[in-house]
Write an enzyme that holds these catalytic residues in place. Structure first.
Site, PDB file in Angstrom:
ATOM      1  CG  ASP A 288       0.649  -9.709  -1.435  1.00 57.93           C
ATOM      2  OD1 ASP A 288      -0.456  -9.369  -1.139  1.00 57.93           O
ATOM      3  OD2 ASP A 288       0.674 -10.632  -0.833  1.00 57.93           O
ATOM      4  CG  HIS A 322      -2.880 -10.675  -4.690  1.00 59.24           C
ATOM      5  ND1 HIS A 322      -2.499 -10.939  -3.569  1.00 59.24           N
ATOM      6  CD2 HIS A 322      -2.069 -11.540  -5.395  1.00 59.24           C
ATOM      7  CE1 HIS A 322      -1.972 -12.464  -3.558  1.00 59.24           C
ATOM      8  NE2 HIS A 322      -2.006 -12.590  -4.958  1.00 59.24           N
TER       9      HIS A 322
END
Length: 471
Positions: A288, A322
């Site tokens: 993430d 991300h």
């Protein structure tokens, strides 16, 4: 009641607009001189020269069926009560349950030491006070936890392994690609939705108690309301959830840390409502965001109204994730003063370099973002992305418009991306303003352009995309 909320929302908008005078281009040298002053103001940890080996308290290596957290916690408490010092995890593999840090203790994971945390969920209950995705609650005890402590550290060249995998913690996110199967416990079956409802309805925090059946995975490290903190040199692997989560902390240094985590919601370092933070010489390879700055979600963030502020990120390497350095999305308390410099980022699995994500549910003001001297091999989507319409399907009170202003990027190069600058604002362009991109080169941009909507005063100076200057 609804009309009153609309009036309050309108007044809030007018207040923010009145506070937001158009800023001229600033001298980044002056901005980063201020970041140097912030670094100097951070309080450093100090420990007496006393050493406590966990093996002297009964810990034994290579005993997966007999975790040694009671011995580790006894060593920590003894050290703290005796005025502080260093608790040593010696060379070897030690299996453990949850560990609680205490004031004036340096938990030192020696080179050659591996601290492996049990995946037996029952060990992490009863629940403790924490936050989960920006909402206050009592949830599973983080693998390493501290509340209200001062002068604490986690150091050493050893390994801390949360043992998250598609066979243990990660399926609890509820996604088949992380190992979830029909009949398994999963947060999506009620735990997360229940917590979101509690946050929106103003349920008292003492009633927000999660259980093992809710499937709400714990953080690897959660330091709640602590001060004067050092996390240095350790390698952090396979967290169940977020890796490093300081919450309401001040004077924090994260230095030389290596984070590797492929799990869901596997953020590398998430300072939340924290002040005076230095993150340097670290490597992030995550499932993430690499670094995600936060300040509470929706009503809880506004209730506390504690922004994150004065965070410096320098000399770091971001690989998968991300986003490299991210603000949001749980940012309702606001954010100010981010300094990013001399970082490298490079991976086809890195989505963005600098990312700001927020929405009408969040509100808050995000301001004074300074980025310089960042070298990017490639990223998947955009070098700079500002999105004020993040998770627009969320069920919440949407009367709290966010504001993003004073974003400066200089001397950033990227060799491959889809966009250079991608800004998705609101219908009213006052909510994103004063964005400067200067002396930057973005090559092999597949769209050969920027994409900007809902923003004003977006200024390019010596910005080159695929070798052509952008006016």
């Amino acid at each position: 009641m609804k009309s009153l909320k609309n009036v309050i929302g309108l007044l809030f908008v007018l207040l923010q607009v009145s506070l937001s005078a158009k800023a001229d281009s600033i001298n980044l040298e002056e901005a980063f001189a201020e970041s140097a002053r912030i670094v100097e103001s951070i309080e450093r940890v100090r420990f007496p020269e006393k050493t406590y080996f966990i093996t002297d308290f009964g810990a034994q290596p290579d005993t997966p069926d007999n975790p040694c957290h009671e011995a580790i916690n006894r060593a920590i408490v003894t050290c703290s009560l005796n005025g502080g010092g260093t608790v040593v995890i010696p060379e070897g593999t030690f299996f453990t349950g949850p560990v609680t840090l205490k004031s004036n203790v340096n938990l030192h994971v020696s080179e050659g030491a591996v601290l492996k945390f049990s995946t037996d969920q029952s060990l992490y209950f009863p629940a403790v006070l924490t936050r989960w995705e920006g909402i206050d609650c009592y949830n599973a005890r983080p693998l390493i936890y501290a509340y209200g402590e001062t002068n604490i550290a986690i150091t050493g060249k050893g390994i801390i392994d949360g043992q998250g995998s598609m066979d243990t913690w990660w399926p609890m996110c509820g996604a088949a690609r992380y190992g979830w199967k029909e009949g398994m416990i999963a947060q999506r079956n009620g735990g997360r939705a229940k917590l979101l409802m509690w946050g929106e309805s103003g349920t008292p925090v003492y009633k927000r108690v999660m259980t093992p059946e809710d499937g709400m995975r714990p953080q690897l490290i959660n330091l709640h309301t602590c001060k004067t903190i050092l996390i240095e040199d350790v390698t952090l692997l396979n967290s169940p959830f977020w890796v490093i989560h300081p919450l309401f902390c001040e004077s924090l240094i994260v230095r030389g840390v290596h984070v590797f985590n492929r799990g869901p919601n596997g953020d590398g370092c998430d300072p939340e409502s924290c002040k005076n933070v230095l993150i340097e010489d670290c490597t992030f390879d995550t499932g993430d965001d690499c670094i995600a700055i936060k300040s509470g979600r929706n009503a809880d963030g506004r209730k506390w109204n504690v922004p994150s502020e004065n965070i410096i990120v320098r000399n770091c390497f971001m690989k998968n994730g991300h986003g490299g350095v991210v603000i949001g999305s749980e940012i309702s308390g606001g954010y100010r003063n981010l300094y990013v410099e001399n970082c490298r980022m490079d991976s086809p699995e890195l989505d963005r370099v600098i990312r700001i994500k927020t929405s009408m549910c969040r509100g808050g003001v995000i301001e004074n973002i300074y980025v310089r001297n960042v070298t990017v091999g490639q990223c998947r989507e955009a070098v700079l992305r500002i999105n004020l319409q993040y998770e627009n399907k969320e069920k919440c009170d949407r009367s709290f418009p966010p504001f993003v202003r004073n974003v400066y990027m200089k001397n950033v190069t990227c060799e491959k991306s889809e966009y250079g600058v991608l800004i998705i604002g609101l219908d009213d362009d006052r909510h994103v303003s004063n964005v400067h991109v200067e002396d930057c080169h973005f090559n092999h941009v597949s769209t050969a352009s920027n994409r900007v909507s809902g923003a004003r005063d977006v200024i390019y100076k010596n910005l080159y995309i695929n070798g052509k200057i952008v006016k």
